[in-house]
Write a protein that holds these residues in place. Structure first.
Motif, PDB file in Angstrom:
ATOM      1  N   MET A   1       0.871  -1.175   0.000  1.00 35.92           N
ATOM      2  CA  MET A   1       0.000   0.000   0.000  1.00 35.92           C
ATOM      3  C   MET A   1       0.903   1.218   0.000  1.00 35.92           C
ATOM      4  O   MET A   1       1.887   1.237   0.737  1.00 35.92           O
ATOM      5  N   PHE A   2       0.616   2.170  -0.858  1.00 39.30           N
ATOM      6  CA  PHE A   2       1.371   3.421  -0.813  1.00 39.30           C
ATOM      7  C   PHE A   2       0.434   4.559  -1.189  1.00 39.30           C
ATOM      8  O   PHE A   2      -0.775   4.341  -1.353  1.00 39.30           O
ATOM      9  N   HIS A   3       0.955   5.763  -1.245  1.00 39.22           N
ATOM     10  CA  HIS A   3       0.085   6.927  -1.475  1.00 39.22           C
ATOM     11  C   HIS A   3       0.464   7.644  -2.749  1.00 39.22           C
ATOM     12  O   HIS A   3       1.643   7.851  -3.029  1.00 39.22           O
ATOM     13  N   GLN A   4      -0.581   8.010  -3.471  1.00 43.41           N
ATOM     14  CA  GLN A   4      -0.354   8.667  -4.735  1.00 43.41           C
ATOM     15  C   GLN A   4      -1.160   9.947  -4.755  1.00 43.41           C
ATOM     16  O   GLN A   4      -2.174  10.077  -4.064  1.00 43.41           O
ATOM     17  N   ILE A   5      -0.701  10.897  -5.551  1.00 40.70           N
ATOM     18  CA  ILE A   5      -1.551  12.044  -5.845  1.00 40.70           C
ATOM     19  C   ILE A   5      -1.501  12.247  -7.348  1.00 40.70           C
ATOM     20  O   ILE A   5      -0.432  12.169  -7.959  1.00 40.70           O
ATOM     21  N   GLU A   6      -2.671  12.414  -7.923  1.00 47.67           N
ATOM     22  CA  GLU A   6      -2.739  12.705  -9.352  1.00 47.67           C
ATOM     23  C   GLU A   6      -3.487  14.004  -9.533  1.00 47.67           C
ATOM     24  O   GLU A   6      -4.308  14.380  -8.700  1.00 47.67           O
ATOM     25  N   GLY A   7      -3.181  14.678 -10.627  1.00 45.88           N
ATOM     26  CA  GLY A   7      -3.896  15.904 -10.946  1.00 45.88           C
ATOM     27  C   GLY A   7      -4.476  15.798 -12.335  1.00 45.88           C
ATOM     28  O   GLY A   7      -3.930  15.085 -13.190  1.00 45.88           O
ATOM     29  N   LEU A   8      -5.595  16.473 -12.549  1.00 43.01           N
ATOM     30  CA  LEU A   8      -6.231  16.450 -13.860  1.00 43.01           C
ATOM     31  C   LEU A   8      -6.826  17.823 -14.149  1.00 43.01           C
ATOM     32  O   LEU A   8      -7.534  18.391 -13.323  1.00 43.01           O
ATOM     33  N   VAL A   9      -6.477  18.347 -15.346  1.00 42.93           N
ATOM     34  CA  VAL A   9      -7.086  19.594 -15.815  1.00 42.93           C
ATOM     35  C   VAL A   9      -7.755  19.294 -17.145  1.00 42.93           C
ATOM     36  O   VAL A   9      -7.118  18.728 -18.046  1.00 42.93           O
ATOM     37  N   ILE A  10      -9.021  19.602 -17.264  1.00 40.35           N
ATOM     38  CA  ILE A  10      -9.731  19.465 -18.549  1.00 40.35           C
ATOM     39  C   ILE A  10     -10.347  20.819 -18.873  1.00 40.35           C
ATOM     40  O   ILE A  10     -11.040  21.407 -18.026  1.00 40.35           O
ATOM     41  N   ASP A  11     -10.026  21.314 -20.054  1.00 41.68           N
ATOM     42  CA  ASP A  11     -10.603  22.598 -20.473  1.00 41.68           C
ATOM     43  C   ASP A  11     -10.440  22.706 -21.986  1.00 41.68           C
ATOM     44  O   ASP A  11      -9.961  21.764 -22.626  1.00 41.68           O
ATOM     45  N   LYS A  12     -10.792  23.862 -22.540  1.00 45.15           N
ATOM     46  CA  LYS A  12     -10.599  24.042 -23.981  1.00 45.15           C
ATOM     47  C   LYS A  12      -9.238  24.689 -24.223  1.00 45.15           C
ATOM     48  O   LYS A  12      -8.844  25.593 -23.494  1.00 45.15           O
ATOM     49  N   GLY A  13      -8.511  24.190 -25.210  1.00 45.80           N
ATOM     50  CA  GLY A  13      -7.235  24.791 -25.578  1.00 45.80           C
ATOM     51  C   GLY A  13      -6.107  24.538 -24.606  1.00 45.80           C
ATOM     52  O   GLY A  13      -5.130  25.279 -24.559  1.00 45.80           O
ATOM     53  N   ILE A  14      -6.223  23.483 -23.792  1.00 47.38           N
ATOM     54  CA  ILE A  14      -5.136  23.160 -22.851  1.00 47.38           C
ATOM     55  C   ILE A  14      -3.975  22.524 -23.629  1.00 47.38           C
ATOM     56  O   ILE A  14      -4.183  21.681 -24.499  1.00 47.38           O
ATOM     57  N   HIS A  15      -2.746  22.970 -23.312  1.00 50.14           N
ATOM     58  CA  HIS A  15      -1.583  22.415 -24.016  1.00 50.14           C
ATOM     59  C   HIS A  15      -0.421  22.173 -23.048  1.00 50.14           C
ATOM     60  O   HIS A  15      -0.551  22.437 -21.835  1.00 50.14           O
ATOM     61  N   LEU A  16       0.701  21.691 -23.584  1.00 46.61           N
ATOM     62  CA  LEU A  16       1.851  21.322 -22.753  1.00 46.61           C
ATOM     63  C   LEU A  16       2.399  22.483 -21.933  1.00 46.61           C
ATOM     64  O   LEU A  16       2.975  22.266 -20.870  1.00 46.61           O
ATOM     65  N   GLY A  17       2.231  23.713 -22.420  1.00 48.29           N
ATOM     66  CA  GLY A  17       2.714  24.886 -21.672  1.00 48.29           C
ATOM     67  C   GLY A  17       2.015  24.993 -20.324  1.00 48.29           C
ATOM     68  O   GLY A  17       2.653  25.306 -19.307  1.00 48.29           O
ATOM     69  N   HIS A  18       0.705  24.711 -20.326  1.00 46.94           N
ATOM     70  CA  HIS A  18      -0.037  24.736 -19.057  1.00 46.94           C
ATOM     71  C   HIS A  18       0.493  23.678 -18.104  1.00 46.94           C
ATOM     72  O   HIS A  18       0.642  23.904 -16.892  1.00 46.94           O
ATOM     73  N   LEU A  19       0.778  22.494 -18.660  1.00 44.43           N
ATOM     74  CA  LEU A  19       1.323  21.396 -17.851  1.00 44.43           C
ATOM     75  C   LEU A  19       2.656  21.808 -17.229  1.00 44.43           C
ATOM     76  O   LEU A  19       2.867  21.668 -16.023  1.00 44.43           O
ATOM     77  N   LYS A  20       3.530  22.355 -18.055  1.00 44.94           N
ATOM     78  CA  LYS A  20       4.881  22.690 -17.568  1.00 44.94           C
ATOM     79  C   LYS A  20       4.828  23.764 -16.472  1.00 44.94           C
ATOM     80  O   LYS A  20       5.470  23.628 -15.425  1.00 44.94           O
ATOM     81  N   TRP A  21       4.011  24.804 -16.703  1.00 41.13           N
ATOM     82  CA  TRP A  21       3.914  25.880 -15.701  1.00 41.13           C
ATOM     83  C   TRP A  21       3.344  25.356 -14.392  1.00 41.13           C
ATOM     84  O   TRP A  21       3.838  25.659 -13.302  1.00 41.13           O
ATOM     85  N   THR A  22       2.316  24.529 -14.509  1.00 42.21           N
ATOM     86  CA  THR A  22       1.649  24.017 -13.299  1.00 42.21           C
ATOM     87  C   THR A  22       2.618  23.189 -12.459  1.00 42.21           C
ATOM     88  O   THR A  22       2.716  23.355 -11.240  1.00 42.21           O
ATOM     89  N   LEU A  23       3.368  22.286 -13.135  1.00 38.16           N
ATOM     90  CA  LEU A  23       4.281  21.421 -12.382  1.00 38.16           C
ATOM     91  C   LEU A  23       5.448  22.212 -11.789  1.00 38.16           C
ATOM     92  O   LEU A  23       5.881  21.952 -10.668  1.00 38.16           O
TER      93      LEU A  23
END
Ligand code: 2NL
Length: 365
Positions: free
Chosen positions: A210-232
């Motif tokens: 057993m271990f612990h995970q955290i996942e994130g999910l963003v769904i919207d219009k026009g989402i791209h890798l730039g949003h991913l990079k900034w968020t992380l």
């Protein structure tokens, strides 16, 4: 009979009794069934009527005065005992208060709270779901078909029986099914994190079943890798509380993202401890993988009940236990789940210290 003398002696012995036990034995001696005054009362019956008229009132008066004296002395002794207790039990307010045993917050809970705080500031809500899942939410919806190796018995804990819908039941192997459920129940747009316990058939020095995970999910219009990079990048800087966090993005593969990206951070070794910060290419530094991520695969968006031509998104996942070890310096994962209070009092956090972005997300006790 000289009742006056008997009375005098009884009253003086009662007055001299200096504890409740002595007083009780006097009561028995005078007024008990076999008591001396009770004995006198019994003699009344043997007297002739004239003598009884004289003796009767005297003996009754004697009994009355002894009984009153006993009650008065009892009252006095009890009051004295209470006064003595009150005098000896005063509280010295100048002394330090006795220490109350205090529990501590487990590092996993603390880190989950820190993550919730950081992502809340970026507009993410916390989503939860069942730890006992069906294979559709855990695998199929995430683009992992029947033949996928992660589904194998030696990786996943299955239950013997299927659910009412005929689906296989299992302990979730990641928190992704929570996000599938959230897409289906809330629709888009969406910004959620899903922290929680996950299970895999794995057990050694660096893996617990057993271990612990955290996942994130963003769904919207026009989402791209730039949003991913900034968020992380914003997340990692806030979590490690340093501005010099450098990310390296590498192409990778996950069934549920396309493209998939693994994220490394630069770190250095200081006194045998990994300290995150700086470029992994700088002298004395190296890269370490901390996150998996990518743009959500269109099949997964469709499984979440959304039109992939209309909605795009990014997702990421990481291990909470490992994030905790990296920030707070524990070196053995297994100690996390041993429940040893000595370990907890060393690595635990004060329950009163709630993480805030303004006050610092993590302040070990
Ligand atoms: C890792 C990598 C990852 C995700 C998790 C995800 C969830 C949905 C859709 C698409 Cl609903 N992706 N989650 C994506 C990429 C990586 O985790 O190393 N986890 C410990």
């Amino acid at each position: 009979m000289d009742h006056a003398a008997t009375g005098q002696e009884a009253l003086s012995r009662i007055a001299g009794a200096d504890d409740l036990d002595t007083l009780e034995s006097l009561r028995v001696e005078f007024l008990g069934k076999q008591g001396s005054i009770s004995g006198l009362l019994k003699t009344l019956g043997k007297l002739d009527p004239e003598a009884r008229k004289v003796e009767g009132p005297r003996i009754h008066a004697l009994r009355e005065s002894v009984s009153e004296a006993l009650a008065a002395r009892k009252d006095a002794l009890e009051t004295a005992a209470l006064d003595a207790r009150l005098a000896s039990e005063t509280i010295d307010l100048s002394l330090p208060a006795p220490e109350a045993p205090r529990g501590s917050v487990h590092p996993i809970s603390q880190v989950m709270d820190e993550l919730a705080e950081i992502f809340a500031d970026m507009g993410f809500a916390v989503a939860t779901g069942p730890e006992i899942e069906d294979d559709w939410h855990n695998f199929t919806a995430l683009n992992m078909p029947e033949s996928h190796p992660a589904r194998a018995m030696h990786d996943t804990f299955y239950f013997p029986d299927r659910n009412e819908g005929g689906r296989e039941m299992l302990l979730r192997t990641h928190t992704s099914p929570v996000q599938i459920r959230t897409m289906l129940s809330q629709g888009a747009p969406l910004r959620v994190i899903a922290p929680g316990r996950v299970y895999r058939s794995d057990s050694d020095a660096t893996h617990t079943p057993m271990f612990h995970q955290i996942e994130g999910l963003v769904i919207d219009k026009g989402i791209h890798l730039g949003h991913l990079k900034w968020t992380l990048e914003t997340f990692l800087k806030a979590y490690f509380e340093r501005d010099d966090i450098v990310l390296r993005l590498r192409p990778s593969y996950f069934p549920f993202t396309e493209p998939s990206i693994e994220v490394d951070v630069g770190y250095s070794n200081e006194g045998g401890r990994r300290v995150v910060g700086g470029s992994g290419d700088a002298p004395g530094h190296a890269w370490m993988e901390v996150l998996g991520s990518g743009m959500v695969n269109r099949h997964v968006i469709a499984a979440g009940g959304l039109d992939p031509d209309e909605w795009q998104g990014f997702a990421f996942g990481t291990g909470v236990d490992r994030l905790a070890m990296l920030k707070y310096g524990m070196d053995d994962l297994r100690a996390f789940f041993d429940g040893d209070v000595r370990w907890l009092s060393h690595y635990g956090f004060s329950a009163l210290d709630v993480p805030t972005l303004s006050g610092g997300v993590g302040t070990p006790v």
